[in-house]
Design an enzyme around this catalytic site. Sequence first.
Site, short mmCIF file in Angstrom:
data_model
loop_
_atom_site.label_atom_id
_atom_site.label_comp_id
_atom_site.label_asym_id
_atom_site.label_seq_id
_atom_site.Cartn_x
_atom_site.Cartn_y
_atom_site.Cartn_z
N ASP A 28 -0.14 -3.16 12.35
CA ASP A 28 -0.70 -3.12 11.01
C ASP A 28 -1.15 -4.50 10.54
O ASP A 28 -2.13 -4.61 9.79
CB ASP A 28 0.32 -2.55 10.03
CG ASP A 28 0.55 -1.06 10.23
OD1 ASP A 28 -0.35 -0.39 10.78
OD2 ASP A 28 1.62 -0.55 9.84
N TYR A 39 5.25 -2.16 0.80
CA TYR A 39 6.14 -2.85 -0.14
C TYR A 39 6.43 -1.99 -1.37
O TYR A 39 7.56 -1.93 -1.86
CB TYR A 39 5.47 -4.17 -0.53
CG TYR A 39 6.38 -5.23 -1.11
CD1 TYR A 39 7.74 -5.00 -1.33
CD2 TYR A 39 5.88 -6.49 -1.43
CE1 TYR A 39 8.56 -5.98 -1.85
CE2 TYR A 39 6.69 -7.48 -1.96
CZ TYR A 39 8.03 -7.22 -2.18
OH TYR A 39 8.84 -8.20 -2.70
#
Length: 292
Positions: free
Chosen positions: A75, A191
Site C-alpha cells: 500500500d 488510520y
Amino acid sequence: MIRIALYGNKRQRGDTAPLQTLINQLASHHPQVTCSVQTDFMAFMQRSFEVPGVLTDTFDTADPEADLALSIGGDGTFLKTAWRIGPLQTPIMGINSGHLGYMSAADITEAPAIIDDILAGRYRIEHRSVIEVHAPDAMLPHNQYALNEVAVLKKDTASMIRVEAHIDSWPAAAYRADGLIVSTPTGSTGYNLSVGGPIVAPSARIWTIAPVAPHSLNMRPLAVCDDSIIEILAESRADTYLLSIDGKSVSMPSGSTLRLSKAPHCVNIVLRPSSNFIDTLREKLLWGIDGI
C-alpha cells in the site's frame, strides 16, 4: 498498443521469481505492450534477475505518458505511485508483493492472469476522491494531496492539542485530543478505522472527521460531504505540532491554519471485474466473519 508505466518498491520482500514472471509476461507481448520503468526499480530488478532487452525505457523525475500504471509492492508503494501519477489521471493497478496490499487489484503470483486481463480490457476503474491541503501560514512539503487521510497530531513529548474545526465557515467543534484525522473513503480502513471511525464505501461522497484519543466522551466521528471546505486551527503547548499527509509528516507552528478541500483531480484505481468492496473487507480485514 498499450503503454504501461511500472512503479515499484526497490525493497521487494522475499522471492523475486513472481516479479520476474510478471516482467517476462509483459516483455513477451512487445510491441503490443510497451513499458517505461521507474529508474530505481529498474536498477533493483537488474540486480535481482535478467531483465528482457525490450525493457530499456526508464524514467526518474518526469512521469511518462501511459495508458496504465502498475504499482508493484504494498500500500505504501501504491500511495507513492498515486502522488506521482494520480494528477495525470493515469489509471493505476496495484499488484501486491508486500504484506496486506489492501489497495491492490491482484497478488503478484497471479501474473499471467493479470496481463491477460489488461490486454483484453477486463478491468474497471473506480474514481477516488483526494484531499488537497493548503497551509497559508507555513511551507508544506511537495506532497499536498492525500488519497487516504490528513492528520493533525501532537508531538510525542507534548500534552494534548486543541484543534478547532470549521466546516464551510461554520464552527463545528473544538477538539482537545491527541489529534484529529480527516479521511477519504479510501482511507477509512486505515488510520481512521484504528481510532474508531467508520468504514466507508469507496463510492460514498463523504469525508470522515475523527478525533484521536479525545479528552471528552462526547467527541464522536463525524461524516461530511466531500465538497465541504474544512478549516483547522491547531494549538499546542509545544511550539509545533505534526501534520501528516498520507503518513508523510512535517512540523507545523502552533496556531497555524490548514484548509482542506477536494482536489481538482481524482485517483483512478484499476480493479479486476470480480473485485468488490465487501469481499475485499472480508479477505483483507476479516470483516464480518463469524467467530473472528
